[in-house]
Design a protein around this motif. Structure first.
Motif, PDB file in Angstrom:
ATOM      1  N   GLU A  33       0.723  -1.238  -0.525  1.00 30.59           N
ATOM      2  CA  GLU A  33       0.095  -0.423  -0.018  1.00 30.59           C
ATOM      3  C   GLU A  33       0.977   1.436   0.354  1.00 30.59           C
ATOM      4  N   THR A  34       2.257   0.672   0.480  1.00 32.68           N
ATOM      5  CA  THR A  34       3.044   2.263   0.703  1.00 32.68           C
ATOM      6  C   THR A  34       3.867   2.864  -0.570  1.00 32.68           C
ATOM      7  N   ILE A  35       3.974   1.899  -1.270  1.00 30.22           N
ATOM      8  CA  ILE A  35       5.214   2.134  -2.550  1.00 30.22           C
ATOM      9  C   ILE A  35       4.785   2.029  -3.701  1.00 30.22           C
ATOM     10  N   LEU A  36       4.186   3.603  -3.538  1.00 31.26           N
ATOM     11  CA  LEU A  36       3.772   4.410  -4.630  1.00 31.26           C
ATOM     12  C   LEU A  36       4.254   4.732  -5.906  1.00 31.26           C
ATOM     13  N   PRO A  37       3.865   4.209  -7.356  1.00 28.85           N
ATOM     14  CA  PRO A  37       4.626   3.853  -8.678  1.00 28.85           C
ATOM     15  C   PRO A  37       4.527   5.479  -8.941  1.00 28.85           C
ATOM     16  N   ALA A  38       5.980   5.404  -9.464  1.00 29.05           N
ATOM     17  CA  ALA A  38       6.945   6.738 -10.062  1.00 29.05           C
ATOM     18  C   ALA A  38       6.238   8.367 -10.863  1.00 29.05           C
ATOM     19  N   HIS A  56       9.614  21.320   0.341  1.00 25.63           N
ATOM     20  CA  HIS A  56       8.645  20.328   0.786  1.00 25.63           C
ATOM     21  C   HIS A  56       7.939  19.214   0.937  1.00 25.63           C
ATOM     22  N   ALA A  57       8.790  18.647  -0.013  1.00 23.78           N
ATOM     23  CA  ALA A  57       8.564  16.735  -0.227  1.00 23.78           C
ATOM     24  C   ALA A  57       9.363  16.360   1.177  1.00 23.78           C
ATOM     25  N   GLN A  58      10.648  17.358   1.381  1.00 25.45           N
ATOM     26  CA  GLN A  58      11.207  16.605   2.146  1.00 25.45           C
ATOM     27  C   GLN A  58      11.517  17.063   3.481  1.00 25.45           C
ATOM     28  N   GLN A  59      10.625  17.983   3.553  1.00 27.09           N
ATOM     29  CA  GLN A  59      10.457  18.493   4.972  1.00 27.09           C
ATOM     30  C   GLN A  59       9.254  17.334   5.535  1.00 27.09           C
ATOM     31  N   ALA A  60       8.297  16.820   4.888  1.00 30.40           N
ATOM     32  CA  ALA A  60       6.882  15.387   5.168  1.00 30.40           C
ATOM     33  C   ALA A  60       8.047  14.145   5.165  1.00 30.40           C
ATOM     34  N   LEU A  61       9.193  14.061   4.122  1.00 32.78           N
ATOM     35  CA  LEU A  61       9.552  12.924   4.266  1.00 32.78           C
ATOM     36  C   LEU A  61      10.523  12.760   5.632  1.00 32.78           C
ATOM     37  N   GLU A  62      10.753  13.793   5.780  1.00 30.31           N
ATOM     38  CA  GLU A  62      11.494  13.778   7.131  1.00 30.31           C
ATOM     39  C   GLU A  62      10.671  14.106   8.731  1.00 30.31           C
ATOM     40  N   ARG A 103       5.474   4.422   6.861  1.00 33.81           N
ATOM     41  CA  ARG A 103       5.365   3.678   5.579  1.00 33.81           C
ATOM     42  C   ARG A 103       4.102   4.207   5.195  1.00 33.81           C
ATOM     43  N   ARG A 104       3.594   4.593   4.945  1.00 30.54           N
ATOM     44  CA  ARG A 104       2.068   5.252   4.537  1.00 30.54           C
ATOM     45  C   ARG A 104       2.501   6.642   4.781  1.00 30.54           C
ATOM     46  N   GLN A 105       2.588   7.674   6.228  1.00 30.21           N
ATOM     47  CA  GLN A 105       3.310   8.665   5.666  1.00 30.21           C
ATOM     48  C   GLN A 105       4.530   8.941   4.738  1.00 30.21           C
ATOM     49  N   SER A 106       5.169   8.291   4.027  1.00 30.88           N
ATOM     50  CA  SER A 106       6.304   8.422   3.684  1.00 30.88           C
ATOM     51  C   SER A 106       6.363   8.299   1.831  1.00 30.88           C
ATOM     52  N   ALA A 107       5.091   7.620   1.668  1.00 28.83           N
ATOM     53  CA  ALA A 107       5.312   6.985   0.307  1.00 28.83           C
ATOM     54  C   ALA A 107       5.122   8.105  -0.709  1.00 28.83           C
ATOM     55  N   VAL A 108       4.105   9.023  -0.450  1.00 33.26           N
ATOM     56  CA  VAL A 108       3.596  10.067  -1.544  1.00 33.26           C
ATOM     57  C   VAL A 108       5.179  10.916  -1.044  1.00 33.26           C
ATOM     58  N   PRO A 109       6.076  11.580   0.007  1.00 38.48           N
ATOM     59  CA  PRO A 109       7.079  12.033  -0.041  1.00 38.48           C
ATOM     60  C   PRO A 109       8.347  11.437  -0.655  1.00 38.48           C
ATOM     61  N   VAL A 110       8.584  10.498  -0.438  1.00 43.80           N
ATOM     62  CA  VAL A 110       9.366   9.605  -1.371  1.00 43.80           C
ATOM     63  C   VAL A 110       9.575   9.786  -2.905  1.00 43.80           C
ATOM     64  N   ARG A 111       7.915   9.525  -3.320  1.00 46.38           N
ATOM     65  CA  ARG A 111       7.879   9.974  -5.006  1.00 46.38           C
ATOM     66  C   ARG A 111       8.006  10.839  -5.141  1.00 46.38           C
ATOM     67  N   ASP A 112       7.481  11.707  -4.800  1.00 45.52           N
ATOM     68  CA  ASP A 112       7.989  13.275  -4.708  1.00 45.52           C
ATOM     69  C   ASP A 112       9.160  13.822  -5.024  1.00 45.52           C
ATOM     70  N   VAL A 113      10.180  13.400  -3.865  1.00 47.17           N
ATOM     71  CA  VAL A 113      10.702  13.886  -3.862  1.00 47.17           C
ATOM     72  C   VAL A 113      12.155  13.218  -5.091  1.00 47.17           C
ATOM     73  N   SER A 114      12.011  12.010  -5.017  1.00 48.81           N
ATOM     74  CA  SER A 114      12.543  11.201  -6.578  1.00 48.81           C
ATOM     75  C   SER A 114      12.259  12.371  -7.577  1.00 48.81           C
ATOM     76  N   TYR A 115      11.118  12.618  -7.984  1.00 45.18           N
ATOM     77  CA  TYR A 115      10.780  13.181  -9.135  1.00 45.18           C
ATOM     78  C   TYR A 115      10.767  14.557  -8.869  1.00 45.18           C
ATOM     79  N   TYR A 116      10.267  15.467  -7.931  1.00 45.52           N
ATOM     80  CA  TYR A 116      11.035  17.357  -7.901  1.00 45.52           C
ATOM     81  C   TYR A 116      12.848  17.464  -7.844  1.00 45.52           C
ATOM     82  N   ALA A 117      13.304  16.486  -7.725  1.00 42.87           N
ATOM     83  CA  ALA A 117      14.693  16.009  -7.772  1.00 42.87           C
ATOM     84  C   ALA A 117      15.250  16.304  -9.121  1.00 42.87           C
ATOM     85  N   GLU A 118      15.280  15.519  -9.666  1.00 42.08           N
ATOM     86  CA  GLU A 118      15.305  15.388 -11.095  1.00 42.08           C
ATOM     87  C   GLU A 118      14.823  16.582 -11.809  1.00 42.08           C
TER      88      GLU A 118
END
Length: 160
Positions: A16-21, A45-51, A63-78
């Motif tokens: 449930e907590t692994i979102l597609p990129a 913002h995504a990094q703060q949410a992940l922290e 895991r649930r609270q990290s799913a969106v920030p993990v995906r967003d950190v990857s996207y916005y970093a790129e």
């Protein structure tokens, strides 16, 4: 509680907590100054949410609270990494990235848009992506040019 039940619950929570990129366009990542700042702000913002999620004690909730920030950190970093900051247009003679242009459709509607990067485009607020069909049809054209977009005609009224 049996071990099998605990493993099943953990596997369900993990799936449930692994979102597609988030999809990243293969277009060149042109940005305005405001667009680059928006990307940097979204990354922060995504990094703060992940922290914030990383300090939660409950593993499943973390895991649930990290799913969106993990995906967003990857996207916005790129997107920040590949951003190509474009200077503002120096001339209003030819439609280019960053211009605000007004055009009239063959049905009589007049529209005004600014051509910006993909992440900052918001047609409802008057901006379109440089990769949109309208922008592609109009870039390189001048005031008075009529372009064909599908079966519709657009006439450029002004460039600023």
């Amino acid at each position: 509680m049996s071990v099998a039940f605990a493993k099943e619950e953990s596997a369900e929570a993990a799936s449930e907590t692994i979102l597609p990129a988030r999809p990243i366009s293969d277009r060149i990542n042109l940005v305005t100054e405001a667009g680059l700042k928006m990307l940097q702000d979204e990354l922060a913002h995504a990094q703060q949410a992940l922290e914030a999620a990383s300090v939660l004690e409950d593993l499943n909730e973390r895991r649930r609270q990290s799913a969106v920030p993990v995906r967003d950190v990857s996207y916005y970093a790129e997107r920040v990494r590949t951003a190509q900051l474009m200077p503002g247009p120096t001339s209003n003679q030819v439609v280019a990235f960053g211009h605000i242009l007004t055009f009239e459709r063959d049905d009589g509607r007049t529209q005004t848009f600014r051509i910006v990067g993909e992440d900052e485009a918001n047609p409802a607020q008057g901006s379109i992506s440089h990769g949109s069909p309208v922008a592609i049809a109009l870039i390189g054209k001048t005031v008075g040019d009529v372009v064909l977009l599908g079966q519709r005609e657009l006439e450029i009224l002004s460039i600023s």
